[in-house]
Design an enzyme around this catalytic site. Structure first.
Site, mmCIF file in Angstrom:
data_model
loop_
_atom_site.group_PDB
_atom_site.id
_atom_site.type_symbol
_atom_site.label_atom_id
_atom_site.label_comp_id
_atom_site.label_asym_id
_atom_site.label_seq_id
_atom_site.Cartn_x
_atom_site.Cartn_y
_atom_site.Cartn_z
ATOM 1 N N LYS A 163 1.040 -1.140 0.167
ATOM 2 C CA LYS A 163 -0.080 -0.087 0.069
ATOM 3 C C LYS A 163 1.018 1.276 0.100
ATOM 4 C CE LYS A 163 -3.374 0.050 2.627
ATOM 5 N NZ LYS A 163 -4.264 0.299 3.928
HETATM 6 C C1 E4P Z 1 -7.304 0.547 4.622
HETATM 7 O O1 E4P Z 1 -6.758 0.190 3.761
HETATM 8 C C2 E4P Z 1 -7.190 2.008 5.202
HETATM 9 O O2 E4P Z 1 -5.743 2.131 5.672
HETATM 10 C C3 E4P Z 1 -8.148 2.242 6.357
HETATM 11 O O3 E4P Z 1 -9.297 1.852 5.927
HETATM 12 C C4 E4P Z 1 -8.184 3.644 6.866
HETATM 13 O O4 E4P Z 1 -9.143 3.511 7.816
HETATM 14 P P1 E4P Z 1 -9.365 4.590 9.067
HETATM 15 O O5 E4P Z 1 -9.994 5.796 8.120
HETATM 16 O O6 E4P Z 1 -10.303 4.135 9.932
HETATM 17 O O7 E4P Z 1 -8.209 4.841 9.625
#
Ligand code: E4P
Length: 222
Positions: free
Chosen positions: A86
């Site tokens: 990612k």
């Molecule tokens: C997923 O890949 C993201 O990092 C995640 O959904 C972010 O979520 P948050 O907004 O609860 O931190």
């Protein structure tokens, strides 16, 4: 359509993997640090547990292009297949998305707050695009932006998959699934909220009570 879990909690992953069809697991630095475990432990638990066809996503932490690319290579080498890096869509990240794709690494463009950012990451070759739906709702209608992104990709025939992320309500997930989203990654609390309904439990108790009253047993046949 792929339904993924947005967590590093191995117990919840094991529990939900028995109940629903889990295509993969996404993590980020906050999720990993919140687990209270060492990152090495989290990596080991996830790599040991997930089936080869279940996807696994880890995020880069470095903020320089060189550091990010090194981390991207290391993350994608954690398992023989279905492991993605990612990469946040910062300037450094956009540069690294291009470079990582040139090396054939699996890439998810993350920390996306607009359809435009996502589209540009898709043009750089990202396999997955993760718009942060709930966070985007602080700036407007996050669900509408994701629908707009789906339309942009389709119209321009760019084949990146949108994995909607950062969900805080079942309604956000529901609306995107109904609209044909390619993938979602959902935290366990929201998955349980989708799965559980008090009416179902009451119905089952009612059936069971009727059965035992009439037949004096709790199973279908004696
Ligand atoms: C997923 O890949 C993201 O990092 C995640 O959904 C972010 O979520 P948050 O907004 O609860 O931190």
């Amino acid at each position: 359509m792929e339904f993924m879990l947005d967590t590093a909690d191995i117990n919840q992953i094991k529990q939900l993997d028995k109940l629903i069809t889990v295509a993969g697991v996404t993590t980020n630095p906050t999720i990993i640090t919140a687990s209270g475990k060492r990152v090495e432990t989290v990596i080991e638990e996830l790599c040991d547990y997930l089936a080869p066809n279940q996807k696994l996503f880890f995020q880069t932490v470095s903020q320089t292009p060189e550091g990010m690319l090194d981390e991207a290579r290391a993350i994608c080498a954690l398992r023989p297949q279905n492991t993605y890096v990612k990469i946040p869509v910062t300037h450094a990240g956009m540069q690294v998305i291009k470079a990582a794709k040139q090396e054939g690494l699996g890439v998810l463009a993350t920390a996306i707050y607009s359809a435009d950012q996502a589209f540009l990451a898709a043009m750089n070759g990202a396999d997955y695009l993760a718009p942060y739906v709930n966070r985007m709702c602080n700036y407007g209608d996050g669900v509408a932006q994701v629908l707009d992104l789906l339309a942009m990709l389709e119209k321009q025939q760019v084949d990146a998959r949108v994995i909607a992320a950062s969900f805080k309500s079942t309604d956000q997930v529901h609306r995107l699934i109904a609209a044909g989203i390619h993938a979602v990654t959902v935290p366990p609390a929201v998955v349980f909220a989708m799965l559980d309904h008090p009416g179902t439990e009451l119905a089952v108790q009612e059936f069971s009570a009727a059965w035992s009253k009439s037949f004096g047993r709790e199973s279908f046949s004696a």
